[in-house]
Design a protein around this motif. Structure first.
Motif, PDB file in Angstrom:
ATOM      1  N   TRP A  57     -15.154 -30.450  -5.211  1.00 21.70           N
ATOM      2  CA  TRP A  57     -14.876 -30.740  -3.803  1.00 21.70           C
ATOM      3  C   TRP A  57     -15.044 -32.234  -3.500  1.00 21.70           C
ATOM      4  N   ASN A  58     -16.075 -32.827  -4.092  1.00 15.07           N
ATOM      5  CA  ASN A  58     -16.299 -34.256  -3.873  1.00 15.07           C
ATOM      6  C   ASN A  58     -15.170 -35.097  -4.457  1.00 15.07           C
ATOM      7  N   MET A  59     -14.643 -34.669  -5.615  1.00 11.72           N
ATOM      8  CA  MET A  59     -13.536 -35.411  -6.219  1.00 11.72           C
ATOM      9  C   MET A  59     -12.292 -35.317  -5.338  1.00 11.72           C
ATOM     10  N   LEU A  60     -12.079 -34.188  -4.715  1.00 12.68           N
ATOM     11  CA  LEU A  60     -10.949 -34.028  -3.799  1.00 12.68           C
ATOM     12  C   LEU A  60     -11.084 -34.998  -2.623  1.00 12.68           C
ATOM     13  N   PHE A  61     -12.298 -35.122  -2.074  1.00 12.42           N
ATOM     14  CA  PHE A  61     -12.535 -36.062  -0.977  1.00 12.42           C
ATOM     15  C   PHE A  61     -12.315 -37.498  -1.433  1.00 12.42           C
ATOM     16  N   ASP A  62     -12.740 -37.811  -2.655  1.00 16.79           N
ATOM     17  CA  ASP A  62     -12.562 -39.171  -3.178  1.00 16.79           C
ATOM     18  C   ASP A  62     -11.084 -39.513  -3.315  1.00 16.79           C
ATOM     19  N   GLU A  63     -10.271 -38.544  -3.727  1.00 17.96           N
ATOM     20  CA  GLU A  63      -8.847 -38.803  -3.880  1.00 17.96           C
ATOM     21  C   GLU A  63      -8.177 -39.011  -2.522  1.00 17.96           C
ATOM     22  N   ILE A  64      -8.604 -38.268  -1.505  1.00 19.71           N
ATOM     23  CA  ILE A  64      -8.062 -38.484  -0.160  1.00 19.71           C
ATOM     24  C   ILE A  64      -8.458 -39.872   0.344  1.00 19.71           C
ATOM     25  N   GLU A  65      -9.686 -40.276   0.062  1.00 19.65           N
ATOM     26  CA  GLU A  65     -10.157 -41.607   0.461  1.00 19.65           C
ATOM     27  C   GLU A  65      -9.353 -42.696  -0.257  1.00 19.65           C
ATOM     28  N   TYR A  66      -9.004 -42.443  -1.516  1.00 17.57           N
ATOM     29  CA  TYR A  66      -8.206 -43.416  -2.263  1.00 17.57           C
ATOM     30  C   TYR A  66      -6.846 -43.621  -1.594  1.00 17.57           C
ATOM     31  N   ILE A  67      -6.205 -42.525  -1.179  1.00 25.68           N
ATOM     32  CA  ILE A  67      -4.913 -42.625  -0.496  1.00 25.68           C
ATOM     33  C   ILE A  67      -5.073 -43.392   0.813  1.00 25.68           C
ATOM     34  N   LYS A  68      -6.190 -43.178   1.496  1.00 27.05           N
ATOM     35  CA  LYS A  68      -6.437 -43.846   2.779  1.00 27.05           C
ATOM     36  C   LYS A  68      -6.539 -45.355   2.614  1.00 27.05           C
ATOM     37  N   THR A  69      -7.056 -45.804   1.479  1.00 27.17           N
ATOM     38  CA  THR A  69      -7.240 -47.242   1.246  1.00 27.17           C
ATOM     39  C   THR A  69      -6.116 -47.862   0.429  1.00 27.17           C
ATOM     40  N   HIS A  70      -5.139 -47.044   0.012  1.00 25.40           N
ATOM     41  CA  HIS A  70      -3.997 -47.551  -0.758  1.00 25.40           C
ATOM     42  C   HIS A  70      -2.709 -47.009  -0.129  1.00 25.40           C
ATOM     43  N   THR A  71      -2.485 -47.380   1.107  1.00 20.03           N
ATOM     44  CA  THR A  71      -1.355 -46.825   1.868  1.00 20.03           C
ATOM     45  C   THR A  71      -0.004 -47.230   1.294  1.00 20.03           C
ATOM     46  N   ASN A  72       0.025 -48.323   0.519  1.00 20.10           N
ATOM     47  CA  ASN A  72       1.295 -48.750  -0.057  1.00 20.10           C
ATOM     48  C   ASN A  72       1.756 -47.862  -1.200  1.00 20.10           C
ATOM     49  N   GLU A  73       0.903 -46.963  -1.692  1.00 22.14           N
ATOM     50  CA  GLU A  73       1.244 -46.103  -2.815  1.00 22.14           C
ATOM     51  C   GLU A  73       1.662 -44.696  -2.386  1.00 22.14           C
ATOM     52  N   CYS A  74       1.542 -44.391  -1.111  1.00 19.93           N
ATOM     53  CA  CYS A  74       1.811 -43.015  -0.675  1.00 19.93           C
ATOM     54  C   CYS A  74       2.280 -43.015   0.769  1.00 19.93           C
ATOM     55  N   ARG A  75       3.338 -42.242   1.041  1.00 18.92           N
ATOM     56  CA  ARG A  75       3.782 -42.017   2.416  1.00 18.92           C
ATOM     57  C   ARG A  75       3.622 -40.567   2.837  1.00 18.92           C
ATOM     58  N   THR A  76       3.446 -39.669   1.864  1.00 22.06           N
ATOM     59  CA  THR A  76       3.156 -38.256   2.141  1.00 22.06           C
ATOM     60  C   THR A  76       2.170 -37.750   1.103  1.00 22.06           C
ATOM     61  N   LEU A  77       1.050 -37.215   1.552  1.00 23.73           N
ATOM     62  CA  LEU A  77       0.084 -36.607   0.639  1.00 23.73           C
ATOM     63  C   LEU A  77       0.306 -35.095   0.642  1.00 23.73           C
ATOM     64  N   VAL A  78       0.483 -34.523  -0.542  1.00 22.06           N
ATOM     65  CA  VAL A  78       0.720 -33.082  -0.685  1.00 22.06           C
ATOM     66  C   VAL A  78      -0.491 -32.453  -1.368  1.00 22.06           C
ATOM     67  N   ILE A  79      -1.127 -31.495  -0.700  1.00 22.82           N
ATOM     68  CA  ILE A  79      -2.197 -30.698  -1.309  1.00 22.82           C
ATOM     69  C   ILE A  79      -1.581 -29.393  -1.784  1.00 22.82           C
TER      70      ILE A  79
END
Length: 378
Positions: A57-79
């Motif tokens: 669960w913590n790793m899932l949160f870390d990956e969401i945080e990564y997307i939040k701080t690297h907006t140039n790499e993602c325009r849609t996050l799919v779970i």
């Protein structure tokens, strides 16, 4: 305080659920700039961008945080999928409280903890919406017996496949959180077979997406989508507001990729490539549009309306089946109320039943004809 008016353009929160294998991941992959967090490993054979599969669960949160701080790499996050993400949530709750299972908490406390933790997860995803990143959640569907308190009897309905007991806590959260809750399923028709018409078999199987609430499934949207439509991303592409560009197909060796353009001048027809199949007027250089002519029907007396699809007309002409006889067969089998015009029949019914099961339809029409009274018959 400042009062604002009008629509506010924001990223979208979309939940897509349906039975296994219907194409939820493929649908989500068409979102603009999609990056997957694949919780179940279902995208291994898909050409998509993905983060490492979360093992906690913590790793899932870390990956969401990564997307939040690297907006140039993602325009849609799919779970993909949220029901497997819920399993990580339950494991986390049990590990934090040193429990072997969610039932060990007693008196439903474990489900309350799960609801609170899952709420944090959805809030984390909402942070992405605020910075302009779409979020798409895929989920499996399951059939569940449902009883209404003011009605007798029970019936089956499709629901999000979240935990058997935790779903009463987490499923409402997901449905309330979403801007669009889309349910995908295979649409089939029950066709009577045999002379007695007592036996039935399924026909069709077209993938269909439902966007509004129904007694047999949950769905919603805030954008005026039709209640039932094709299960294809193009249906919601304008709502999302951006689409992935499709790379052009590579040119095969030995062939030249040619783009036909209109000549700059009326007589400048020499600029038109010679190795194309287009027909060009020799004097002006203009492309000649060819129109396909419909084959004429030999019988000029018997005529079928043009609004009936050609594939069905081609089946009706050899046996001189009229529109009235066709609709009488539909009425007698109870598919639609008597008086329903052909134009109101759903396209899936016409293709799946009338065209797909034409031999059975013709048998019904022949039975109807056998009851006709023949004039001057002694």
């Amino acid at each position: 305080m400042e009062i604002t008016k009008g629509k506010i353009q924001k990223a979208k929160k979309v939940v897509i659920y349906g039975p296994e294998g219907i194409g939820k991941s493929t649908f989500a992959a068409r979102f603009p700039g999609a990056v997957f967090i694949d919780t179940e490993g279902s995208t291994n054979d898909m050409d998509v961008a993905r983060l490492p599969r979360p093992t906690s669960w913590n790793m899932l949160f870390d990956e969401i945080e990564y997307i939040k701080t690297h907006t140039n790499e993602c325009r849609t996050l799919v779970i993909d999928t949220v029901d497997w993400a819920e399993l990580l949530c339950v494991e986390h709750i049990c590990a934090v409280h040193n429990k072997k299972g969610i039932e060990d908490f007693g008196y439903g406390n474990g489900y309350v903890y799960t609801k609170e933790e899952f709420g944090r997860f959805l809030n984390k995803l909402s942070d992405l919406i605020e910075i302009g990143i779409n979020v798409a959640l895929t989920a499996h569907a399951q059939l569940r017996k449902f009883e209404q308190p003011d009605e007798l009897g029970a019936y089956d309905r499709w629901e999000l496949k979240l935990g058997k007991k935790t779903q009463s806590q987490t499923s409402p959260l997901v449905k309330e959180w979403a801007d669009m809750l889309l349910f995908a399923n295979y649409k089939t028709f029950s066709i009577a077979v045999g002379k007695d018409g007592k036996k039935h078999k399924g026909q069709g199987g077209k993938r269909t997406m439902y966007t509004q609430h129904h007694p047999c499934w949950d769905a919603k949207n805030r954008y005026g989508l039709p209640e039932e439509c094709e299960f294809d991303y193009s249906v919601i592409a304008d709502i999302i507001g951006d689409t992935n560009t499709v790379a052009p197909e590579p040119v095969k060796e030995g062939k030249q990729q040619i783009e036909i353009q209109k000549p700059a001048k009326d007589n400048d027809f020499m600029n038109i490539p010679k190795d194309t199949d287009e027909k060009v007027d020799f004097d002006t250089g203009e492309k000649i549009e060819e129109t396909k002519k419909e084959p004429k029907v030999e019988d000029s007396v018997f005529h079928i309306a043009d609004y009936i699809p050609k594939a069905l007309r081609d089946l009706m002409y050899p046996n001189l089946v009229s529109e009235e006889e066709l609709m009488e067969a539909v009425y007698q089998r109870g598919f639609f109320p008597r008086g329903t015009p052909f134009q109101n029949l759903p396209q899936e019914f016409v293709e799946g039943c009338l065209i797909g099961a034409w031999p059975q339809v013709l048998d019904v029409i022949k039975t109807i004809r056998s009851s006709y009274e023949v004039p001057f018959d002694k």
